[in-house]
Design a protein around this motif. Structure first.
Motif, PDB file in Angstrom:
ATOM      1  N   LYS A1147       0.543  -5.744  12.535  1.00 31.74           N
ATOM      2  CA  LYS A1147       1.525  -5.526  13.554  1.00 31.74           C
ATOM      3  C   LYS A1147       0.837  -5.957  14.937  1.00 31.74           C
ATOM      4  O   LYS A1147       1.888  -6.537  15.732  1.00 31.74           O
ATOM      5  N   GLN A1148      -0.050  -5.651  15.417  1.00 33.37           N
ATOM      6  CA  GLN A1148      -0.553  -5.963  16.563  1.00 33.37           C
ATOM      7  C   GLN A1148      -0.602  -7.614  16.930  1.00 33.37           C
ATOM      8  O   GLN A1148      -0.394  -8.108  17.852  1.00 33.37           O
ATOM      9  N   GLN A1149      -0.946  -8.383  15.590  1.00 37.80           N
ATOM     10  CA  GLN A1149      -0.890  -9.722  15.623  1.00 37.80           C
ATOM     11  C   GLN A1149       0.547 -10.251  15.720  1.00 37.80           C
ATOM     12  O   GLN A1149       0.940 -11.448  15.465  1.00 37.80           O
ATOM     13  N   GLU A1150       1.636  -9.400  15.597  1.00 34.99           N
ATOM     14  CA  GLU A1150       2.855  -9.650  15.239  1.00 34.99           C
ATOM     15  C   GLU A1150       3.182 -10.619  14.171  1.00 34.99           C
ATOM     16  O   GLU A1150       4.144 -11.365  14.019  1.00 34.99           O
ATOM     17  N   THR A1151       2.516 -10.368  13.037  1.00 33.92           N
ATOM     18  CA  THR A1151       2.787 -10.898  11.739  1.00 33.92           C
ATOM     19  C   THR A1151       3.296  -9.790  10.884  1.00 33.92           C
ATOM     20  O   THR A1151       2.839  -9.082   9.902  1.00 33.92           O
ATOM     21  N   PHE A1152       4.756  -9.597  11.085  1.00 37.08           N
ATOM     22  CA  PHE A1152       5.568  -8.458  10.906  1.00 37.08           C
ATOM     23  C   PHE A1152       5.746  -8.221   9.388  1.00 37.08           C
ATOM     24  O   PHE A1152       5.664  -7.246   8.685  1.00 37.08           O
ATOM     25  N   GLU A1153       5.881  -9.475   8.625  1.00 35.50           N
ATOM     26  CA  GLU A1153       6.068  -9.640   7.296  1.00 35.50           C
ATOM     27  C   GLU A1153       4.948  -9.051   6.506  1.00 35.50           C
ATOM     28  O   GLU A1153       4.847  -8.215   5.447  1.00 35.50           O
ATOM     29  N   GLN A1154       3.718  -9.536   6.830  1.00 32.70           N
ATOM     30  CA  GLN A1154       2.443  -8.955   6.278  1.00 32.70           C
ATOM     31  C   GLN A1154       2.139  -7.386   6.593  1.00 32.70           C
ATOM     32  O   GLN A1154       1.805  -6.748   5.670  1.00 32.70           O
ATOM     33  N   ALA A1155       2.584  -7.112   7.886  1.00 29.42           N
ATOM     34  CA  ALA A1155       2.359  -5.806   8.141  1.00 29.42           C
ATOM     35  C   ALA A1155       3.335  -5.092   7.569  1.00 29.42           C
ATOM     36  O   ALA A1155       2.913  -3.896   6.895  1.00 29.42           O
ATOM     37  N   LYS A1156       4.593  -5.452   7.307  1.00 29.08           N
ATOM     38  CA  LYS A1156       5.450  -4.526   6.226  1.00 29.08           C
ATOM     39  C   LYS A1156       4.874  -4.303   4.873  1.00 29.08           C
ATOM     40  O   LYS A1156       4.841  -3.263   4.244  1.00 29.08           O
ATOM     41  N   SER A1157       4.450  -5.349   4.438  1.00 27.35           N
ATOM     42  CA  SER A1157       3.954  -5.444   2.996  1.00 27.35           C
ATOM     43  C   SER A1157       2.643  -4.517   2.977  1.00 27.35           C
ATOM     44  O   SER A1157       2.660  -3.746   1.968  1.00 27.35           O
ATOM     45  N   CYS A1158       1.954  -4.499   3.754  1.00 26.43           N
ATOM     46  CA  CYS A1158       0.658  -3.572   4.020  1.00 26.43           C
ATOM     47  C   CYS A1158       1.118  -2.150   3.943  1.00 26.43           C
ATOM     48  O   CYS A1158       0.581  -1.276   3.225  1.00 26.43           O
ATOM     49  N   LEU A1159       1.973  -1.948   4.951  1.00 17.63           N
ATOM     50  CA  LEU A1159       2.224  -0.641   5.220  1.00 17.63           C
ATOM     51  C   LEU A1159       3.155   0.177   3.852  1.00 17.63           C
ATOM     52  O   LEU A1159       2.819   1.403   3.556  1.00 17.63           O
ATOM     53  N   LEU A1160       3.865  -0.714   3.498  1.00 16.28           N
ATOM     54  CA  LEU A1160       4.660  -0.116   2.245  1.00 16.28           C
ATOM     55  C   LEU A1160       3.741   0.064   1.066  1.00 16.28           C
ATOM     56  O   LEU A1160       3.713   0.870   0.381  1.00 16.28           O
ATOM     57  N   TYR A1161       2.543  -0.770   0.924  1.00 18.07           N
ATOM     58  CA  TYR A1161       1.674  -0.698  -0.241  1.00 18.07           C
ATOM     59  C   TYR A1161       0.903   0.812   0.117  1.00 18.07           C
ATOM     60  O   TYR A1161       0.325   1.106  -0.848  1.00 18.07           O
ATOM     61  N   ALA A1162       0.489   0.739   1.382  1.00 23.58           N
ATOM     62  CA  ALA A1162      -0.176   1.879   1.690  1.00 23.58           C
ATOM     63  C   ALA A1162       0.491   3.285   1.501  1.00 23.58           C
ATOM     64  O   ALA A1162      -0.094   4.061   0.972  1.00 23.58           O
ATOM     65  N   VAL A1163       1.703   3.135   1.754  1.00 27.33           N
ATOM     66  CA  VAL A1163       2.616   4.422   1.357  1.00 27.33           C
ATOM     67  C   VAL A1163       2.649   4.691  -0.172  1.00 27.33           C
ATOM     68  O   VAL A1163       2.495   5.880  -0.588  1.00 27.33           O
ATOM     69  N   GLU A1164       2.696   3.623  -0.846  1.00 27.58           N
ATOM     70  CA  GLU A1164       2.786   3.764  -2.278  1.00 27.58           C
ATOM     71  C   GLU A1164       1.457   4.335  -2.981  1.00 27.58           C
ATOM     72  O   GLU A1164       1.209   5.121  -3.772  1.00 27.58           O
ATOM     73  N   LEU A1165       0.504   3.887  -2.306  1.00 30.45           N
ATOM     74  CA  LEU A1165      -1.066   4.028  -2.964  1.00 30.45           C
ATOM     75  C   LEU A1165      -1.190   5.809  -2.545  1.00 30.45           C
ATOM     76  O   LEU A1165      -1.779   6.434  -2.970  1.00 30.45           O
ATOM     77  N   ASN A1166      -0.860   5.931  -1.313  1.00 29.49           N
ATOM     78  CA  ASN A1166      -1.015   7.386  -0.629  1.00 29.49           C
ATOM     79  C   ASN A1166      -0.517   8.517  -1.544  1.00 29.49           C
ATOM     80  O   ASN A1166      -1.022   9.386  -1.713  1.00 29.49           O
ATOM     81  N   GLU A1167       0.602   8.028  -2.128  1.00 26.47           N
ATOM     82  CA  GLU A1167       1.286   9.044  -3.114  1.00 26.47           C
ATOM     83  C   GLU A1167       0.408   9.254  -4.278  1.00 26.47           C
ATOM     84  O   GLU A1167       0.515  10.506  -4.928  1.00 26.47           O
ATOM     85  N   ALA A1168      -0.173   8.154  -4.707  1.00 27.21           N
ATOM     86  CA  ALA A1168      -1.207   8.617  -5.909  1.00 27.21           C
ATOM     87  C   ALA A1168      -2.585   8.852  -5.742  1.00 27.21           C
ATOM     88  O   ALA A1168      -3.550   8.631  -6.452  1.00 27.21           O
ATOM     89  N   THR A1169      -2.861   9.051  -4.474  1.00 28.55           N
ATOM     90  CA  THR A1169      -4.377   9.263  -4.102  1.00 28.55           C
ATOM     91  C   THR A1169      -4.586  11.019  -4.090  1.00 28.55           C
ATOM     92  O   THR A1169      -3.809  11.687  -3.545  1.00 28.55           O
TER      93      THR A1169
END
Length: 1181
Positions: A1147-1169
């Motif tokens: 996000k800081q580097q303004e590569t928003f697609e990659q940022a979105k993908s990482c953040l969504l995956y983080a949310v998904e993993l967080n639910e199962a942690t």
């Protein structure tokens, strides 16, 4: 008186010669007897004719007598007096036979003498059993007649018992007619008034023997049927021999006529006569009683008689063989009986019909219930006695054997050893080592036998010698056609000639090898019949190899490779060829698929390739489900499925799977641990229910009671494949699982009620650790000493603060009892109620568990830490922060102490800190941070030995230049972070104590097995973890000074552990953020600690994440990106924090697609942690 004395002497000489079978001198002794007993003629004539007949029989059959009339005893005596005997007697051989002279009565409690030194306890070790080696030494020549006296019995079995060739009746007619006329002359009535009348009845037995030796069994029975002689008429001497001889001849005649029940009964009658006269001895008595017991045992085995009838005969035979008979007499018959003995012990133990051996030196002694050991212990002692005699017999019987015969005997004995030990148990480590010595020497005489290699591999596994077991596994697989199965280059690529072959082709090589072996055995009648390796044997080795690579060596790739081979081989099994039924084949398939699935799950967690990781996870789950299809009632399969699903973040199916496992195995501690972790996942946020799950698990598993045997270190094998045999690995696993469950319980309590509420649990946790470590036999190791020191140190933390506040504190009140069932809270109010109930339940359960535990936790309990109840309410903030208020004076004191600690930390790390630029430290020496060469990182990693002592680590560190030498000296140690109350003398004493303990531990570790070393390392890491947990709890509660003291304790234990340096970095960074944001020196120290952690363990994921977070705060986004990409592509793929931070970097580097993908995956993993970690749970159960 002189004539009277000579007459008695003449009678005694004649009787003794007949008892000893000295037939050559009997005619002269009979004449001498007649001289002093002129009125007696029958005994003179009977003895003379019997002697002539016996000489004729022996000469015809070439049994135990030479043309010069020398008996077996004479030949053996000549052999013992020769130089050849002196050579053998002085040799150091485990298989040296026990001599008749030195033999002692065989008793169950005489095991040590049979296995160790000579039976008579002499110091020179002559004629005894020496345990120093198992060499099959070349034995001097033994008279051939002694060795071949029972050669006709080589092929005997319970269904076919040989008899010596029958004589021609015409050749014995003269002896028969003379004795019949003598009997007829002196048989006038049944009164037996004169000595000649009684001797005439005894002469009938000699007549019966002539009929018997010529094959006229009906005539022999007729002669014995008219025998007017009672047992009461004979008390001792040769008359007793003739009476037993009569019954043995009668039994053999019934046997030859096919009347087996009557034959067995008659054999029993002959044994009863001998049993009632244990003092009687003699060559002829041994001749007939051996024939009696030998044939009776085989007939009983053929008839499948109960243990109460067979075991007394087997024990009697073993007793006589050990104390009465020459080791070279009737060896082939003795070999068969010992073999049947071992097989019958297996059968009796499996059927539950075994009963203990009587404690008596006489054969046939009655069993006293008050003097008996347990059946299992008695069976093991009996087995040791048998195997000792069996080894002696092996040495004797192979004297004149060729290499092929010797190979057959050795393989037969080795197979019997393994079969009977697998059923009865392997016993103490010392016995397993002796068996290993036998196998290793047997390998030299069996031409690299496959089964001997297999036995050696399993024996090393039972001993916990994993390095040697690994070499044995390679040797076995090479014999099976797959050499160097784990030979790879530096990139992990196989470099064997079979590297291009797929799994099916490799299995074809194994099947071809086994097929060739069967063909040789079927076509060559002279082939060794006991080299009977089959597919099941290979699969057993492969499954054990998976355990070795996967569970012990943590090599998931090689374990998965062996799993592929085992499944493919099991799928190609022909049950008819292996002589296996479908009921026996199904468990094999279950085990293969379960072990393969578990191995692939481990492999998936170790791979850094995302695509391969997904493939391996899929293979693991598919293989485990296949195992479940074969056996839906296997709790192990359901547990492994649940753990695999948890690793794959499939939480709801994992809960269902672990529920099935708990229904089948409710006392499995890791299953309850897994269920609690699943309940604690953010997907459910059911921390109270997770705590209640742990409580229920502790109650179901015995409320914390772990009964560890006192002989766990040396009294049992490390591993066992017999479900009924105790082994030390199971106790180590259970104790570790229990401690880890209690650790998770405390972590959940901290999450639920704050760090201050959790602090009171550490004292009991450290006490439990110490007592468990001591009960596992590690009390002499450094780990238990450190635990005891830790108890005193943890109690000293916060003592001053506690004393200052107890004046105003009020004791807490006990809560309500824990709920009987686990219920899901339905409202905030019920949630808070559940929290208080769970907290009170944990406290009360800890007390009740300690009272009922086999290890008393209440003893040596340290003073409790300050609790929520001990501190005034106005000094507590919100439970999530748990930070304590303090006065300005106290803050000033703490600030001074903290500043001094910071300076000391700077000295500690100064020699390893890289130059700084722009006010902060440079990146650590790590490939992902500053492009350091890969070989440097790998060398640093290889030079660190896990489980090494402090002195070893100092030497290794100085040599490899991981840390500058001055960095490890006491004056620059983290121990300098102690408060001012710790004087220099105290530090010096601690250093000396540590050195002494390290020296002791190093000496103890030199002779320890790989298993023991691994367990010491695991428990060492658990102790470090406890200190790091306490450090983290103090940080959360805002008590940074106490956290500094706790990290000092962890540092003293794990100076070269990455987790310690990571925790130190976290302490410094948190202190910098929350307490001293202007102290840049503290920030640099924290960064350097993170770097040190990565130097020690380049793949330490949490350090990557926390260091990246620190770099992000410093606006070093590229450095953070490098760390996070390495973490997410490696074993940190399932860390939601890593993906979240990586998303923020994008996000800081303004590569928003990659940022979105990482953040969504983080949310998904967080639910199962979960709150803890699934990696703490064991695989390969």
């Amino acid at each position: 008186m002189e004539p009277f004395s000579k007459s008695l002497q003449a009678a005694a000489d004649l009787d003794t010669a007949r008892c000893q079978g000295n037939w050559a001198v009997i005619p002269e002794l009979a004449k001498r007897y007649k001289k002093y007993h002129p009125d007696e003629s029958v005994i003179v004539a009977t003895a003379t004719y019997e002697a002539k007949f016996s000489l004729f029989v022996n000469q015809q059959r070439k049994e135990v007598i030479t043309s010069k009339g020398e008996t077996t005893t004479t030949l053996e005596q000549q052999y013992r007096e020769s130089k050849a005997w002196d050579v053998r007697r002085e040799s150091d051989a485990l298989l040296t036979p026990i001599s008749k002279k030195d033999a002692q009565p065989l008793q169950p409690h005489s095991r040590k003498s049979l296995w160790g030194s000579s039976n008579n306890g002499s110091s020179n070790g002559s004629n005894g059993v020496n345990k120093s080696t198992a060499t099959l030494i070349p034995t001097p020549n033994v008279p051939e007649l002694m060795h071949e006296s029972d050669a006709i019995h080589r092929q005997d079995d319970p269904t076919n018992i040989a008899l010596p060739p029958r004589l021609n009746p015409a050749d014995t007619e003269k002896y028969l007619k003379a004795l019949q006329e003598l009997i007829k002359k002196h048989t006038k009535s049944d009164d037996l008034q004169t000595k000649d009348d009684r001797q005439a009845q005894l002469a009938k037995i000699v007549v019966a023997r002539i009929y018997f030796e010529t094959g006229r069994y009906d005539k022999a029975l007729e002669s014995l049927a008219r025998l007017a002689l009672r047992m009461e008429d004979v008390h001792s001497g040769y008359g007793m021999v003739l009476l037993i001889q009569a019954r043995v001849i009668k039994a053999i005649c019934f046997e030859m006529k096919g009347d087996i029940p009557t034959a067995i009964e008659t054999y029993g009658a002959a044994w009863d006569v001998f049993d009632q006269h244990p003092a009687e001895k003699g060559e002829m008595l041994s001749y007939w009683i051996e024939e009696c017991v030998y044939r009776a045992i085989l007939l009983h085995v053929r008839s499948e008689s109960p243990a109460r009838q067979v075991l007394p005969l087997l024990r009697g035979y073993m007793q006589l063989a050990s104390s009465h008979w020459s080791p070279y007499w009737r060896m082939h018959k003795r070999w068969l009986i010992f073999q049947q003995y071992g097989r019958f012990l297996i059968k009796a133990c499996q059927e539950g019909t075994y009963y203990p051996m009587p404690i008596s030196s006489q054969p046939g002694a009655k069993v006293s219930s008050s003097s008996q050991k347990s059946s299992k212990a008695s069976a093991y002692e009996e087995l040791l006695c048998l195997t000792a005699l069996y080894r002696n017999l092996l040495s004797s019987i192979t004297i004149r054997s060729n290499s092929q015969e010797k190979c057959r005997y050795v393989l037969e004995l080795a197979n019997l050893f393994v079969d009977v030990h697998n059923v009865i148990g392997w016993g103490e480590i010392s016995n397993i080592r002796r068996v290993l010595q036998f196998f290793q020497k047997a390998k030299e005489h069996t031409f690299n036998s496959m089964c001997i290699s297999r036995f050696i591999f399993f024996t090393f596994m039972r001993l916990g010698n994993y390095e040697e077991a690994l070499y044995s596994l390679r040797s076995y697989m090479e014999l099976m056609g797959l050499p160097d199965i784990d030979k790879t280059d530096e990139n992990g690529v196989e470099t064997t000639p079979y590297a291009e072959l797929d799994i099916s082709a490799r299995v074809e090589l194994i099947l071809s090898k086994l097929s060739s072996l069967r063909h040789i055995q079927e076509t060559n009648t002279d082939a060794v019949t006991y080299e009977s390796e089959n597919e099941i044997n290979v699969i057993e080795v492969l499954l054990a190899g998976i355990q070795l690579y996967g569970r012990e060596l943590r090599n998931g790739k090689q374990a998965a490779f062996l799993g592929d081979i085992s499944v493919e081989l099991a799928s190609n099994i022909d049950p008819s060829v292996c002589d296996y039924s479908m009921e026996e084949w199904t468990p094999v398939m279950v085990a293969c698929h379960r072990m393969r699935g578990t191995a692939y799950g481990l492999y998936a967690s170790q791979t850094h390739n995302p695509e391969n990781r997904a493939i391996y996870h899929g293979e693991a789950l598919a293989s485990l489900r296949r195992a479940s299809d074969y056996d839906i009632n296997s709790w192990k399969v359901h547990y492994e499925i649940a753990l695999q699903q948890a690793q794959m973040k499939d939480i709801i199916p994992a809960i269902a799977s672990i529920g099935k496992s708990l229904q089948l195995k409710p006392d499995h501690i890791p299953s309850w641990h897994l269920l609690s972790l699943l309940n604690s996942c953010n997907q459910f946020k059911q921390v109270p229910q997770a705590l209640q799950t742990i409580q229920a698990g502790l109650q179901e598993c015995g409320s914390g009671t772990i009964n560890v045997p006192t002989n766990i270190t040396f009294g049992m094998p490390v591993l066992s494949w017999n479900i009924d045999e105790k082994h030390s690995r199971s106790y180590h696993d259970k104790c570790e699982a229990y401690l880890r469950l209690r650790i998770t319980q405390l972590e959940l309590l901290e999450e639920l009620d704050g760090p201050d509420a959790a602090l009171r649990g550490y004292g009991e946790l450290f006490s439990m650790y110490t007592l468990l470590a001591q009960s596992l036999g590690m009390s002499e190791a450094q780990v238990a000493v450190q635990a005891n020191e830790s108890l005193r140190r943890i109690a000293s933390i916060n003592v001053k603060d506690l004393d200052s506040k107890r004046k105003t504190s009020s004791p807490g009140s006990p809560g309500s009892p824990p709920p009987a069932i686990v219920e899901e809270p339905s409202s905030p109010r019920s949630t808070r109620s559940s929290r208080s109930k769970s907290l009170d339940g944990v406290r009360r359960l800890s007390v009740s568990s300690s009272k009922r535990s086999a290890v008393d936790v209440s003893k040596n309990q340290p003073p409790p830490l300050p609790t929520v109840e001990d501190l005034p309410k106005n000094e507590l903030i919100d439970g999530t922060k748990g930070r304590r208020k303090s006065t300005e004076t106290l803050r000033s004191t703490k600030d001074k102490s903290r500043k001094k600690s910071i300076v000391d930390i700077g000295k500690r790390l100064g020699s390893t800190t890289t130059p700084t630029t722009n006010g902060h430290a440079q990146p650590p020496a790590h490939p992902a941070v500053n492009g350091l060469r890969r070989d440097s990182s790998q060398n640093s990693r290889l030079s660190i030995k896990r489980g090494s002592t402090a002195e070893e680590l100092r030497r290794d560190s100085a040599a490899s230049e991981i840390i500058a030498p001055t960095a490890l000296t006491p004056q620059f140690s983290l121990a300098s972070m102690r408060s001012n109350s710790f004087s220099g003398s105290t530090l010096s004493l601690a250093s000396n104590t540590s050195t002494a303990v390290s020296t002791t531990t190093q000496n103890a570790s030199n002779n320890a097995s790989a298993f023991v070393r691994n367990q010491r390392e695991r428990w060492h890491q658990l102790l470090v973890k406890l200190w790091l947990m306490s450090t983290n709890t103090f940080i959360k509660s805002g008590r940074f000074e106490e956290a500094s003291k706790a990290i000092v304790e962890a540092e003293q234990l794990g100076l070269m552990d990455a987790v310690v340096w990571h925790q130190l970095g976290q302490l410094c960074i948190q202190t910098y953020k929350k307490e001293e944001p202007d102290n840049k020196e503290l920030l640099e120290i924290g960064l350097d600690a993170y770097k040190k952690a990565l130097m020690l363990e380049p793949d330490h994921i949490q350090t990557h994440v926390d260091l990246a977070s620190a770099y992000m705060d410093m606006n070093e986004w590229e450095l953070a990106e490098g760390l996070l990409e390495r973490a997410t592509k490696g074993s940190g793929w399932d860390r939601p924090q890593a993906w979240y931070l990586l998303g923020m970097v994008y996000k800081q580097q303004e590569t928003f697609e990659q940022a979105k993908s990482c953040l969504l995956y983080a949310v998904e993993l967080n639910e199962a942690t979960p709150m803890g970690s699934f990696t703490d749970l064991p695989r390969f159960v």
